[in-house]
Design a protein around this motif. Structure first.
Motif, PDB file in Angstrom:
ATOM      1  N   ARG A  74       0.862  -1.190   0.000  1.00  0.00           N
ATOM      2  CA  ARG A  74       0.000   0.000   0.000  1.00  0.00           C
ATOM      3  C   ARG A  74       0.893   1.232   0.000  1.00  0.00           C
ATOM      4  O   ARG A  74       2.077   1.161   0.332  1.00  0.00           O
ATOM      5  CB  ARG A  74      -0.935  -0.007   1.217  1.00  0.00           C
ATOM      6  CG  ARG A  74      -0.232  -0.272   2.535  1.00  0.00           C
ATOM      7  CD  ARG A  74      -1.224  -0.442   3.681  1.00  0.00           C
ATOM      8  NE  ARG A  74      -0.537  -0.749   4.938  1.00  0.00           N
ATOM      9  CZ  ARG A  74      -0.183  -1.948   5.327  1.00  0.00           C
ATOM     10  NH1 ARG A  74      -0.464  -3.000   4.561  1.00  0.00           N
ATOM     11  NH2 ARG A  74       0.444  -2.144   6.477  1.00  0.00           N
ATOM     12  N   ALA A  75       0.316   2.351  -0.374  1.00  0.00           N
ATOM     13  CA  ALA A  75       1.112   3.568  -0.530  1.00  0.00           C
ATOM     14  C   ALA A  75       1.826   3.974   0.747  1.00  0.00           C
ATOM     15  O   ALA A  75       2.934   4.519   0.708  1.00  0.00           O
ATOM     16  CB  ALA A  75       0.209   4.706  -1.014  1.00  0.00           C
ATOM     17  N   SER A  76       1.226   3.702   1.910  1.00  0.00           N
ATOM     18  CA  SER A  76       1.831   4.109   3.174  1.00  0.00           C
ATOM     19  C   SER A  76       3.126   3.343   3.482  1.00  0.00           C
ATOM     20  O   SER A  76       3.917   3.782   4.318  1.00  0.00           O
ATOM     21  CB  SER A  76       0.840   3.909   4.322  1.00  0.00           C
ATOM     22  OG  SER A  76       0.438   2.557   4.403  1.00  0.00           O
ATOM     23  N   ASP A  77       3.351   2.204   2.805  1.00  0.00           N
ATOM     24  CA  ASP A  77       4.589   1.458   3.030  1.00  0.00           C
ATOM     25  C   ASP A  77       5.807   2.262   2.601  1.00  0.00           C
ATOM     26  O   ASP A  77       6.871   2.167   3.210  1.00  0.00           O
ATOM     27  CB  ASP A  77       4.567   0.131   2.261  1.00  0.00           C
ATOM     28  CG  ASP A  77       3.531  -0.833   2.818  1.00  0.00           C
ATOM     29  OD1 ASP A  77       3.131  -0.663   3.986  1.00  0.00           O
ATOM     30  OD2 ASP A  77       3.120  -1.748   2.079  1.00  0.00           O
ATOM     31  N   ASP A  78       5.669   3.035   1.519  1.00  0.00           N
ATOM     32  CA  ASP A  78       6.752   3.892   1.021  1.00  0.00           C
ATOM     33  C   ASP A  78       6.120   4.909   0.081  1.00  0.00           C
ATOM     34  O   ASP A  78       6.041   4.692  -1.126  1.00  0.00           O
ATOM     35  CB  ASP A  78       7.807   3.061   0.286  1.00  0.00           C
ATOM     36  CG  ASP A  78       9.059   3.864  -0.063  1.00  0.00           C
ATOM     37  OD1 ASP A  78       8.959   5.097  -0.156  1.00  0.00           O
ATOM     38  OD2 ASP A  78      10.123   3.236  -0.245  1.00  0.00           O
ATOM     39  N   PRO A  79       5.624   6.033   0.614  1.00  0.00           N
ATOM     40  CA  PRO A  79       4.879   7.005  -0.189  1.00  0.00           C
ATOM     41  C   PRO A  79       5.625   7.505  -1.427  1.00  0.00           C
ATOM     42  O   PRO A  79       5.041   7.604  -2.510  1.00  0.00           O
ATOM     43  CB  PRO A  79       4.615   8.158   0.801  1.00  0.00           C
ATOM     44  CG  PRO A  79       4.640   7.494   2.143  1.00  0.00           C
ATOM     45  CD  PRO A  79       5.680   6.429   2.049  1.00  0.00           C
ATOM     46  N   VAL A  80       6.916   7.807  -1.268  1.00  0.00           N
ATOM     47  CA  VAL A  80       7.686   8.341  -2.401  1.00  0.00           C
ATOM     48  C   VAL A  80       7.791   7.288  -3.509  1.00  0.00           C
ATOM     49  O   VAL A  80       7.554   7.573  -4.685  1.00  0.00           O
ATOM     50  CB  VAL A  80       9.089   8.779  -1.947  1.00  0.00           C
ATOM     51  CG1 VAL A  80       9.930   9.212  -3.158  1.00  0.00           C
ATOM     52  CG2 VAL A  80       8.989   9.931  -0.951  1.00  0.00           C
ATOM     53  N   ALA A  81       8.155   6.060  -3.112  1.00  0.00           N
ATOM     54  CA  ALA A  81       8.271   4.985  -4.103  1.00  0.00           C
ATOM     55  C   ALA A  81       6.918   4.671  -4.730  1.00  0.00           C
ATOM     56  O   ALA A  81       6.827   4.393  -5.931  1.00  0.00           O
ATOM     57  CB  ALA A  81       8.847   3.736  -3.449  1.00  0.00           C
ATOM     58  N   ALA A  82       5.845   4.733  -3.937  1.00  0.00           N
ATOM     59  CA  ALA A  82       4.510   4.423  -4.445  1.00  0.00           C
ATOM     60  C   ALA A  82       4.098   5.415  -5.538  1.00  0.00           C
ATOM     61  O   ALA A  82       3.495   5.024  -6.549  1.00  0.00           O
ATOM     62  CB  ALA A  82       3.493   4.449  -3.308  1.00  0.00           C
ATOM     63  N   ILE A  83       4.425   6.680  -5.351  1.00  0.00           N
ATOM     64  CA  ILE A  83       4.106   7.695  -6.365  1.00  0.00           C
ATOM     65  C   ILE A  83       4.864   7.413  -7.654  1.00  0.00           C
ATOM     66  O   ILE A  83       4.312   7.477  -8.763  1.00  0.00           O
ATOM     67  CB  ILE A  83       4.445   9.103  -5.839  1.00  0.00           C
ATOM     68  CG1 ILE A  83       3.490   9.485  -4.690  1.00  0.00           C
ATOM     69  CG2 ILE A  83       4.357  10.136  -6.961  1.00  0.00           C
ATOM     70  CD1 ILE A  83       3.847  10.780  -4.005  1.00  0.00           C
ATOM     71  N   ARG A  84       6.144   7.076  -7.512  1.00  0.00           N
ATOM     72  CA  ARG A  84       6.957   6.788  -8.695  1.00  0.00           C
ATOM     73  C   ARG A  84       6.455   5.531  -9.405  1.00  0.00           C
ATOM     74  O   ARG A  84       6.414   5.477 -10.642  1.00  0.00           O
ATOM     75  CB  ARG A  84       8.423   6.611  -8.282  1.00  0.00           C
ATOM     76  CG  ARG A  84       9.369   6.304  -9.450  1.00  0.00           C
ATOM     77  CD  ARG A  84       9.290   7.354 -10.535  1.00  0.00           C
ATOM     78  NE  ARG A  84      10.147   7.030 -11.670  1.00  0.00           N
ATOM     79  CZ  ARG A  84      10.038   7.584 -12.864  1.00  0.00           C
ATOM     80  NH1 ARG A  84       9.087   8.511 -13.089  1.00  0.00           N
ATOM     81  NH2 ARG A  84      10.849   7.238 -13.838  1.00  0.00           N
ATOM     82  N   ILE A  85       6.050   4.534  -8.652  1.00  0.00           N
ATOM     83  CA  ILE A  85       5.537   3.297  -9.239  1.00  0.00           C
ATOM     84  C   ILE A  85       4.261   3.581 -10.040  1.00  0.00           C
ATOM     85  O   ILE A  85       4.060   3.041 -11.125  1.00  0.00           O
ATOM     86  CB  ILE A  85       5.261   2.250  -8.140  1.00  0.00           C
ATOM     87  CG1 ILE A  85       6.593   1.728  -7.582  1.00  0.00           C
ATOM     88  CG2 ILE A  85       4.430   1.094  -8.678  1.00  0.00           C
ATOM     89  CD1 ILE A  85       6.434   0.886  -6.337  1.00  0.00           C
ATOM     90  N   THR A  86       3.405   4.438  -9.508  1.00  0.00           N
ATOM     91  CA  THR A  86       2.180   4.808 -10.226  1.00  0.00           C
ATOM     92  C   THR A  86       2.514   5.474 -11.548  1.00  0.00           C
ATOM     93  O   THR A  86       1.894   5.195 -12.582  1.00  0.00           O
ATOM     94  CB  THR A  86       1.330   5.754  -9.367  1.00  0.00           C
ATOM     95  OG1 THR A  86       0.956   5.092  -8.149  1.00  0.00           O
ATOM     96  CG2 THR A  86       0.070   6.183 -10.098  1.00  0.00           C
ATOM     97  N   THR A  87       3.518   6.354 -11.524  1.00  0.00           N
ATOM     98  CA  THR A  87       3.948   7.030 -12.752  1.00  0.00           C
ATOM     99  C   THR A  87       4.487   6.021 -13.764  1.00  0.00           C
ATOM    100  O   THR A  87       4.162   6.083 -14.955  1.00  0.00           O
ATOM    101  CB  THR A  87       5.044   8.064 -12.431  1.00  0.00           C
ATOM    102  OG1 THR A  87       4.526   9.036 -11.510  1.00  0.00           O
ATOM    103  CG2 THR A  87       5.499   8.781 -13.688  1.00  0.00           C
ATOM    104  N   LEU A  88       5.289   5.081 -13.276  1.00  0.00           N
ATOM    105  CA  LEU A  88       5.852   4.067 -14.166  1.00  0.00           C
ATOM    106  C   LEU A  88       4.764   3.154 -14.717  1.00  0.00           C
ATOM    107  O   LEU A  88       4.810   2.759 -15.885  1.00  0.00           O
ATOM    108  CB  LEU A  88       6.898   3.234 -13.412  1.00  0.00           C
ATOM    109  CG  LEU A  88       8.197   3.959 -13.053  1.00  0.00           C
ATOM    110  CD1 LEU A  88       9.042   3.099 -12.118  1.00  0.00           C
ATOM    111  CD2 LEU A  88       8.992   4.290 -14.313  1.00  0.00           C
ATOM    112  N   ARG A  89       3.779   2.818 -13.879  1.00  0.00           N
ATOM    113  CA  ARG A  89       2.695   1.954 -14.329  1.00  0.00           C
ATOM    114  C   ARG A  89       1.917   2.627 -15.463  1.00  0.00           C
ATOM    115  O   ARG A  89       1.546   1.986 -16.454  1.00  0.00           O
ATOM    116  CB  ARG A  89       1.761   1.641 -13.157  1.00  0.00           C
ATOM    117  CG  ARG A  89       0.676   0.616 -13.500  1.00  0.00           C
ATOM    118  CD  ARG A  89      -0.256   0.382 -12.324  1.00  0.00           C
ATOM    119  NE  ARG A  89       0.432  -0.217 -11.186  1.00  0.00           N
ATOM    120  CZ  ARG A  89       0.583   0.363 -10.007  1.00  0.00           C
ATOM    121  NH1 ARG A  89       0.088   1.596  -9.797  1.00  0.00           N
ATOM    122  NH2 ARG A  89       1.208  -0.268  -9.035  1.00  0.00           N
ATOM    123  N   THR A  90       1.681   3.935 -15.324  1.00  0.00           N
ATOM    124  CA  THR A  90       0.982   4.689 -16.372  1.00  0.00           C
ATOM    125  C   THR A  90       1.813   4.718 -17.651  1.00  0.00           C
ATOM    126  O   THR A  90       1.282   4.533 -18.758  1.00  0.00           O
ATOM    127  CB  THR A  90       0.698   6.124 -15.902  1.00  0.00           C
ATOM    128  OG1 THR A  90      -0.113   6.090 -14.726  1.00  0.00           O
ATOM    129  CG2 THR A  90      -0.020   6.917 -16.984  1.00  0.00           C
TER     130      THR A  90
END
Length: 276
Positions: free
Chosen positions: A38-54
């Motif tokens: 979930r995003a709270s596990d690593d907020p910065v990495a989670a945002i980047r992962i969302t960008t990469l997924r898109t």
């Protein structure tokens, strides 16, 4: 003293509960292969992962367009080669028909073959793509997007390819057929000029299609490289390092077991042991 002991026990229970939660989280990371649940596990990495997924989802769409563009340019190049061969043959026949020594029957035979070539040219101009649509658009050429910043028409329009001098290539051939059949040297000469123009136009169009095919090949390479880079970055951010995770899980389990053993020993003490 009893209150102090009770507080220590409460804190120890809370600590062991956190340890158990950490173990459960690590177990999930190992079983799913994903470090971030979930995003709270690593907020910065989670945002980047969302960008990469898109970006990866977009690349799938771009790749489909590029693959289609490659197919269209290859088909168009094949059609134009066939059309160019027909025009060259039409020119040869028209030159032969310019001879003043030909008998009327010979002229009619040449005119008949020229008419057949014209029909073939019309059929090639009406070629349909693998999508079942006209390969060469009747109006403006079909523009496609191949990347966030790249869009162009992989195949020119029918007008740009099959028309010159405000007439179609097929009509130029039919005019030549009529000129040869009539034995009119002036109109035969005009037809030869028109055929030369159509041949030159096909050569220019083939060069443009070749340029478009090369652009698509480069886009294919760039998309492949970008896809590899995005996949590697996303994996580094998102995927579990199993070696480290398993070592961490073992350490967490040992710590919890030790804490539980110590807690059990403490709980076996009686009130008199504590007061003593």
């Amino acid at each position: 003293m009893i209150n102090a002991t009770g507080n220590r026990m409460t804190r120890e229970i809370a600590r062991q509960s956190r340890l158990a939660q950490d173990i459960a989280q690590t177990q999930i990371q190992v079983s799913t292969g994903k470090r971030i649940q979930r995003a709270s596990d690593d907020p910065v990495a989670a945002i980047r992962i969302t960008t990469l997924r898109t970006a990866q989802a977009n690349d799938v769409a771009w790749k489909a367009n590029v693959d289609l563009g490659v197919t269209l340019t290859a088909q168009a190049d094949s059609v134009l080669k066939s059309a160019a061969d027909l025009l060259v043959r039409a020119r040869e026949l028209t030159v032969a028909g310019a001879s003043q020594t030909l008998a009327p029957a010979d002229r009619n035979a040449i005119a008949t073959e020229l008419s057949a070539l014209a029909d073939e040219l019309d059929n090639l101009a009406a070629t349909r793509s693998t999508l079942g649509e006209p390969l060469f658009a009747a109006g403006a050429p079909s523009v496609m997007r191949f990347d966030g910043d790249t869009l162009f028409a992989p195949v020119p329009s029918r007008t740009a390819l099959f028309e010159s001098g405000e007439q179609s290539a097929a009509q130029h051939v039919r005019n030549a057929a009529a000129a040869v059949a009539g034995g009119n040297s002036v109109t035969i000469g005009s037809s030869l000029t028109a055929l030369d123009g159509a041949i030159d136009q096909f050569a220019t169009a083939q060069a443009q299609i070749g340029i478009n095919a090369s652009r698509l090949d480069r886009l294919t390479e760039l998309q492949s490289e970008r896809g590899i880079a995005n996949k590697a970055e996303r994996s580094a951010l998102e995927d579990t390092d199993l070696t480290n995770a398993i070592a961490k899980l073992n350490a967490q389990t040992i710590t919890l077991e030790a804490a539980q053993a110590a807690f059990a020993r403490i709980n076996r003490r009686t009130l008199f042991d504590i007061l003593g």
